[in-house]
Scaffold this motif. Sequence first.
Motif, short mmCIF file in Angstrom:
data_model
loop_
_atom_site.label_atom_id
_atom_site.label_comp_id
_atom_site.label_asym_id
_atom_site.label_seq_id
_atom_site.Cartn_x
_atom_site.Cartn_y
_atom_site.Cartn_z
N LEU A 247 0.79 -1.20 0.03
CA LEU A 247 0.14 -0.07 -0.02
C LEU A 247 0.76 1.25 0.19
O LEU A 247 2.19 1.28 0.60
N ASP A 248 0.29 2.18 -0.68
CA ASP A 248 0.92 3.60 -0.85
C ASP A 248 0.41 4.37 0.71
O ASP A 248 -0.17 3.84 1.25
N GLU A 249 1.37 5.70 0.72
CA GLU A 249 0.90 6.40 1.84
C GLU A 249 -0.57 6.71 2.08
O GLU A 249 -0.74 6.96 3.19
N ASN A 250 -1.37 6.55 1.11
CA ASN A 250 -2.74 7.05 1.19
C ASN A 250 -3.44 5.33 1.52
O ASN A 250 -4.54 5.64 1.56
N GLY A 251 -2.79 4.56 1.53
CA GLY A 251 -3.68 3.31 1.94
C GLY A 251 -4.21 2.69 0.80
O GLY A 251 -4.86 1.47 0.73
N ASP A 252 -3.58 2.94 -0.46
CA ASP A 252 -4.15 2.38 -1.75
C ASP A 252 -2.95 1.47 -2.40
O ASP A 252 -1.86 1.64 -2.08
N PRO A 253 -3.46 0.37 -2.85
CA PRO A 253 -2.45 -0.58 -3.47
C PRO A 253 -1.54 -0.01 -4.67
O PRO A 253 -1.90 0.99 -5.37
N VAL A 254 -0.25 -0.14 -4.45
CA VAL A 254 0.82 0.24 -5.30
C VAL A 254 0.54 -0.60 -6.79
O VAL A 254 1.07 -1.77 -6.75
N ALA A 255 -0.25 -0.22 -7.78
CA ALA A 255 -0.99 -0.86 -8.73
C ALA A 255 -1.12 0.04 -9.74
O ALA A 255 -1.65 1.33 -9.43
N GLY A 256 -1.31 -0.37 -11.18
CA GLY A 256 -1.75 0.50 -11.99
C GLY A 256 -1.50 0.19 -13.48
O GLY A 256 -0.69 -0.75 -13.76
N PRO A 257 -1.79 1.07 -14.51
CA PRO A 257 -1.45 0.67 -16.02
C PRO A 257 0.24 0.98 -15.90
O PRO A 257 0.96 1.90 -15.56
N TYR A 258 0.88 0.08 -16.58
CA TYR A 258 2.53 0.02 -16.78
C TYR A 258 2.70 1.15 -18.00
O TYR A 258 1.95 1.15 -19.04
N GLN A 259 3.50 2.13 -17.57
CA GLN A 259 3.88 3.11 -18.79
C GLN A 259 5.58 2.95 -18.71
O GLN A 259 6.09 3.04 -17.82
N ASP A 260 5.78 2.95 -20.06
CA ASP A 260 7.26 2.55 -20.43
C ASP A 260 8.11 4.02 -20.06
O ASP A 260 7.62 5.15 -20.22
N GLY A 261 9.24 3.44 -18.90
CA GLY A 261 9.82 4.77 -18.48
C GLY A 261 9.24 5.47 -17.31
O GLY A 261 10.02 6.35 -16.87
N ALA A 262 8.18 5.05 -16.89
CA ALA A 262 7.46 5.99 -15.82
C ALA A 262 7.97 5.32 -14.57
O ALA A 262 7.85 3.89 -14.35
N PRO A 263 8.39 6.03 -13.40
CA PRO A 263 8.85 5.29 -12.15
C PRO A 263 7.63 4.74 -11.34
O PRO A 263 6.37 5.12 -11.54
#
Length: 408
Positions: A247-263
Motif C-alpha cells: 500500500l502507498d501512503e494513502n492506503g491504496d495498492p501500488v498498482a496501475g497501468p504500466y507506462q514505459d519509462g515511468a517510475p
Amino acid sequence: MRVSTSELQQSSINTVLDQQSNLLQIQNQLGTGRRILSPSDDPSGATQALNLDKAVKTSEQYQRNNEQAELRLRLEDTVLGETSNVVNRIRELTVQGANASQNQESRQAIAAEMRERVDELQDLANTDDGRGEYLFSGYKTDVEPFVREGEGVQYRGDQGQRDTQVGPSRRIDSSHSGYETFMDIPTGNGDFQVSVNEDNEGRARLANEEVIDDSVDFNGPYEILFEEDADGDMQFEVVDGDGDPVLDENGDPVAGPYQDGAPIEFDGRSVTFEGEPEDGDSFSVDSAPRQSLFQTVDNLIEAFDSRADDGADRAKLETEIYEALENMDAALGSLNLTRAETGARLNALESELRANEAARLDLETELSRVEDLNYAEAISRFQQQQAGLQAAQQSYAQIQNLSLFNYI
C-alpha cells in the motif's frame, strides 16, 4: 712514631701506582670519549645513561616499525590503484558489450578479455610484501588469501587488520583485510537491488532504481508483477513476500497501468523499467546483498557468454549489465575509500616519524650530556695527573736512597 725504611719505600711505590692508575683512567676516557667507563665511576650517571640508552634503542625500533608499516601501506596503495584501473577497464568492456551493435559472438570475445582481467584482479589481491607475507590475508599473513574453488574465488584469510607500534602510545593499522577490500562490497545502490526473473519472456529491462526517501525503512522483499487486464492492457502490481498488495501512503495498492519509462514508487523507493513486459513477467526487489568483486565480474562474464540476441534474453542481459555497472561503481567507491584510509595512515606515520625523530634527538643529546667526556677538562686533568706521576716518581727515586747504611 717510627717509620721504617721499607714502609717509607712501600708508601712511595703505592703513590706511584695510584698516580699511574689515575693516569690510565684518564687515558681510557680520552681514547673512548666517554666519561663513565664503568658503573663505579658514577653510579647515578651510569643508571641514567643506561635508561637513556634503552629509550634511544626503543625509539629506533619505533622508527624501524614505522618504515616497515610505511612500506606495506605504500605497496597497498599501489595495488589498490592498479585494482581500480582493472575494474575501470572491465567497466569499459561492460559498456562496450551493452552496445546494441554487439551480438552474442562479439560479447563472448569481450567475456574472454574479462576472464583475463579477473585473473589479474586475483593476482593483485594476492600481492605479498616481498618478505613472503600477503598484504590482504589479515592475520594469516602466510596464507594465500584468494583462491579459485569451483566456479568462484574464495577468501582464505581472516578479517584482522595488522597494526604496528610506531610510538610510545601509538599503534597504526598497516593493512586492510582482503575480506573488506574485495569480498564485502555492497551491490545495487547499496540499499536495495532489483533482479530479473529468469522466466520472463518480455522486453522490459531495469532502467533505474533509487531511494527517494531514506527516512522510510525498507520492508522487502517485494515483487513487481506484470499482468494483462481483460482489455489487453498491461498492468503492474507490487506485492510483499506473502503475496499481499503493498500500500502507498494513502492506503491504496501500488498498482496501475504500466507506462514505459515511468517510475514505480513504493516504500520510499523508485524503480523504472523500459521496454514492454509480457503477461506474467516479474522482477524481485530485495535488500542489496554484499558481494565480492570477483562474483560481480563472474556473473557478468556468464551473462555475456550465455545470453542470446533475442528480445527476452537481450532484455535480461541489459538488466544484468545495469546491475553489474552499479556493482562495479560500488566496488570502485569502496576501493577509493580504502585508499583514502591508507593515505590517512601514511600521513599519521609521517607525523609519528617526525615526533620520534625529535624525541630520539633529545634523548641522544641528554645521553651525551651524561656520559660523554668533556675533552678540555679531561686534557687538563691528564696534564695534572702526568705532572703528579712525574713528581711521585722523582720523590721515590730520592726516597729509595735514604738508608742509614749509606752513612756508615
